[in-house]
Structure formats: C-alpha cells, structure tokens
Design an enzyme around this catalytic site. Structure first.
Site, PDB file in Angstrom:
ATOM      1  N   ILE A  11       0.825  -1.211   0.000  1.00 39.33           N
ATOM      2  CA  ILE A  11       0.000   0.000   0.000  1.00 39.33           C
ATOM      3  C   ILE A  11       0.862   1.265   0.000  1.00 39.33           C
ATOM      4  O   ILE A  11       0.491   2.271  -0.613  1.00 39.33           O
ATOM      5  CB  ILE A  11      -1.024  -0.002   1.169  1.00 39.33           C
ATOM      6  CG1 ILE A  11      -2.175   0.932   0.853  1.00 39.33           C
ATOM      7  CG2 ILE A  11      -0.389   0.343   2.493  1.00 39.33           C
ATOM      8  CD1 ILE A  11      -2.989   0.548  -0.342  1.00 39.33           C
ATOM      9  N   SER A  33      11.970   1.121   6.619  1.00 35.68           N
ATOM     10  CA  SER A  33      11.481  -0.233   6.416  1.00 35.68           C
ATOM     11  C   SER A  33      12.650  -1.178   6.622  1.00 35.68           C
ATOM     12  O   SER A  33      13.795  -0.795   6.392  1.00 35.68           O
ATOM     13  CB  SER A  33      10.930  -0.369   4.986  1.00 35.68           C
ATOM     14  OG  SER A  33       9.807  -1.202   4.944  1.00 35.68           O
ATOM     15  N   ARG A  34      12.352  -2.419   7.069  1.00 41.13           N
ATOM     16  CA  ARG A  34      13.442  -3.342   7.361  1.00 41.13           C
ATOM     17  C   ARG A  34      14.087  -3.873   6.084  1.00 41.13           C
ATOM     18  O   ARG A  34      15.281  -4.158   6.052  1.00 41.13           O
ATOM     19  CB  ARG A  34      12.928  -4.511   8.210  1.00 41.13           C
ATOM     20  CG  ARG A  34      12.368  -4.074   9.545  1.00 41.13           C
ATOM     21  CD  ARG A  34      11.564  -5.181  10.167  1.00 41.13           C
ATOM     22  NE  ARG A  34      10.518  -5.655   9.260  1.00 41.13           N
ATOM     23  CZ  ARG A  34       9.680  -6.639   9.522  1.00 41.13           C
ATOM     24  NH1 ARG A  34       9.757  -7.274  10.670  1.00 41.13           N
ATOM     25  NH2 ARG A  34       8.766  -7.005   8.643  1.00 41.13           N
ATOM     26  N   LYS A  87      -5.416   2.031   7.888  1.00 34.66           N
ATOM     27  CA  LYS A  87      -6.428   1.206   8.512  1.00 34.66           C
ATOM     28  C   LYS A  87      -5.925  -0.233   8.610  1.00 34.66           C
ATOM     29  O   LYS A  87      -5.102  -0.614   7.777  1.00 34.66           O
ATOM     30  CB  LYS A  87      -7.767   1.269   7.773  1.00 34.66           C
ATOM     31  CG  LYS A  87      -7.745   1.022   6.276  1.00 34.66           C
ATOM     32  CD  LYS A  87      -7.313  -0.260   5.668  1.00 34.66           C
ATOM     33  CE  LYS A  87      -7.961  -1.540   6.052  1.00 34.66           C
ATOM     34  NZ  LYS A  87      -7.498  -2.686   5.169  1.00 34.66           N
ATOM     35  N   ASP A 165      -9.551  -7.642   7.319  1.00 35.05           N
ATOM     36  CA  ASP A 165      -8.643  -6.620   6.774  1.00 35.05           C
ATOM     37  C   ASP A 165      -9.340  -5.851   5.638  1.00 35.05           C
ATOM     38  O   ASP A 165      -9.418  -4.620   5.692  1.00 35.05           O
ATOM     39  CB  ASP A 165      -7.318  -7.244   6.313  1.00 35.05           C
ATOM     40  CG  ASP A 165      -6.388  -6.177   5.756  1.00 35.05           C
ATOM     41  OD1 ASP A 165      -5.745  -5.473   6.540  1.00 35.05           O
ATOM     42  OD2 ASP A 165      -6.360  -6.002   4.516  1.00 35.05           O
TER      43      ASP A 165
END
Ligand code: NAP
Length: 311
Positions: A11, A33-34, A87, A165
């Site tokens: 997303i 981010s990893r 969300k 979800d």
C-alpha cells in the site's frame, strides 16, 4: 509538510508514494522499512533511525500491519510528530484510545484513516439514504486473498484481522453512509485449521430503526472481487459497487468515477494539521472487535496460498 513513511510494502508503494508526490503541500522526506526502500529519498531501517537521521520530518505515516503499529505510533507522537495511521488503526480498540490521548497531550494531529470513505460514490450514497426509507441492507465484500494479499502471512496471525482486513473497509463505509447506528446480532467466523484469523465471516446487524443488515466477508472468492453494499429502500434498490467507485439505482448508473481515495485522504490530513485537529473514529474497529467477541467459530479446511480459490 515533510513526511516520513514507515512500512514500505504494497500500500505504501501503490497508493501513498504517488498520492504524496501529487500533493503540492507535501514532501516525502524519508522512508523506514526493514527490507524495502523508496527511490529518491533517504531510507532508514526503522522509525527511531528515521527520526534521528531526518529530524525535520513533521509527520509520520505508518503503513506497517496493525499489530506492530502501536509502539511506533507512540514513539512518533512522543517525538512531537503528527501521525497518519493506515487502517485498521490498531490491533485493539484500547490502544488507539491511548494514542488519541497521546496526540492530545503532545498537541499534534492523529488521523485514523479510512480510505474507503473517500471512494467517489460514497457521499451520494449517504445523501440518497438520508432522503428515503431504508428497508434492508446486504453487504458482500468478497475477494481472493491470493490475488490481493500475496505472501502477506501476517494477515493470518493474531492481530492480522484475516478477512476483516478488507471487511473493515465495508464497516468504514457503512458507519459513514447508513443513516442510523447499528449493532451486531450474530457472528459466524470460519477459520482455516492452520490459521488464527477468519477466511470468511457471516454477520447480522440491526440498526436503531430495526433495519436488518446482512454481511458476508469472504477471502476465498476467485477474481474478480465483489465489494458491494445493496440497500433496499422506498426509492428503489441502491447498489454501491466496486468498493464505492460506482452507485446504481435499480440498475441505472448514478455515479461512476475513477478511484481517488488516497489523494483525498492526504488532503484531509493536511487540513487536520492546519486546523490543529485530529480524526480518530473507532466505530469500524469496534464492529470488528464485536464480531470476534460474539463469534461462533467454525473450523474449516487449511488455507494454502498455492491452491486456487475455486479448487
Ligand atoms: P505489506 O505489503 O505486507 O506491507 C507492510 C510492510 O510493513 C511490510 O512490507 C514490512 O516491510 C513492514 N513491516 C513492519 N513490521 C512488520 C511486521 N511485524 N510484519 C509484517 N510487515 C511488517 O502490507 P500492505 O498491504 O501494504 O498493508 C499494510 C497496511 O495497509 C495494513 O494495515 C493494510 O490493512 C493496509 N492497507 C492495505 C491495502 C492493500 O490493498 N494492500 C489497502 C489499504 C490499506 P519491511 O519488511 O521492509 O519492514
């Protein structure tokens, strides 16, 4: 406003990066981010490193799954940054209440975002329903998890929400567009033997005028998806389709517009920050919590991402 984006996955790349780039009030100043990176901006392994290395960031957008989100949101709010939550806004209702208080204390904006509310036909649907008598509502939110969430194993883990979800998107539209508050009367959740979260939910609600609302959320429908809310009314049958992009009355199109949810969501975020306000509506998450709390659980065959939905 300089933004830092955290959790570079589907997303973040598909919607957030282009929506930020298209908004003249916003600059994507860093990403954390990893594993993944965003081209053209400084990238950091985690939020702490981003807040230290890109100290001029004014707002943090959290696109990680709901379960690891709470400590990150607290960290950003405590550091005095505005926070935009994807969300669902959290793993539990209580944790988002804590975030709301944190934001108030810090004097910054908290947005619990509900992108589906910004689908182009949702406002017309809400207006039409306010102007007539509603008799019943049927919600069908069905898609193939293999197509829309490939490899997202977190969705089946505790706190991953399973079929809720996408289902919470339907709740976000229903709580916004239906004319009266509604509450759960029955919940049947179908959980694969090898998963912790449901692949299907059959839910019944009633609104305060006694109107019945039936919902099916299904993660096992072969493509194409169905994201429909059908309202039987005195004026005829309204069908909000394609997640809110289209509206029909007795089969005749009333609205059919291109999807523009994230640009509208970011305009809302900018407006909130300018006004020094927050927007934390927990009702869609509350309905998910209720559906789990009141559930009859049915165990179903194990889920295998490599076995097609119609097998
Ligand atoms: P995703 O593709 O799995 O991306 C999420 C990213 O968050 C991962 O790539 C991962 O990147 C990072 N991450 C950090 N901690 C993690 C953890 N403990 N477990 C898993 N990933 C972790 O998921 P997504 O589809 O973008 O969804 C993210 C959020 O956006 C969800 O809340 C979802 O409901 C919401 N959303 C998704 C869609 C959609 O269509 N996909 C639409 C609207 C909203 P690193 O490994 O690089 O850290």
């Amino acid at each position: 406003m300089k933004l830092g984006l955290v959790g570079i996955g589907a997303i973040a790349l598909k919607q957030h990066v282009p929506a930020i780039a298209a908004n003249p009030d916003l600059t994507l100043a860093a990403a954390a981010s990893r594993h993944a990176k965003v081209d053209g901006v400084p990238n950091f392994p985690d939020l702490a490193a981003m807040l230290e290395g890109a100290a001029d960031i004014e707002a943090v957008v959290l696109c990680v799954p709901p379960s690891p989100r709470f400590p990150m949101a607290r960290e950003a709010l405590r550091a005095g940054r505005h926070v935009f939550l994807e969300k669902p806004p959290g793993l539990t209702v209580a944790e988002v209440e804590i975030l709301r208080a944190d934001a108030e204390r810090a004097g910054v904006t908290l947005l619990a975002s509900w992108h589906s509310r910004y689908a182009p036909a949702v406002e017309t649907f809400a207006e039409r329903l306010r102007a007539t008598r509603l008799d019943s509502v049927t919600v069908n939110w069905r898609e193939d998890v293999r197509v829309y969430h490939p490899g997202q194993t977190w969705i089946w883990e505790p706190g991953g929400f399973g079929v809720f979800d996408p289902g919470i998107n339907a709740f976000s539209v229903m709580t916004h567009a239906l004319p009266n508050p509604f509450h759960l009367t029955a919940s049947d959740l179908f959980v694969p033997q090898n998963c912790h979260q449901p692949i299907r939910a059959e839910l019944a609600f009633q609104d305060t005028a006694g109107v019945p609302i039936a919902c099916t959320f299904d993660f096992d429908q072969p493509d194409p998806p169905t994201w429909d809310i059908v309202a039987e009314t005195e004026a005829g049958t309204y069908r909000l389709a394609k997640g809110g992009a289209q509206l029909f009355l007795d089969g005749q199109p009333l609205v059919d517009a291109p999807e523009e949810e994230y640009p509208a969501l970011y305009r809302h975020f900018v407006d909130l920050v300018r006004r020094g306000a927050s927007d934390v509506d927990l009702l869609p998450l509350t309905h998910v919590a209720d559906a789990f709390m009141a559930a009859r659980i049915h165990q179903v065959k194990p889920f295998d991402e490599n076995v097609p939905a119609d097998a």
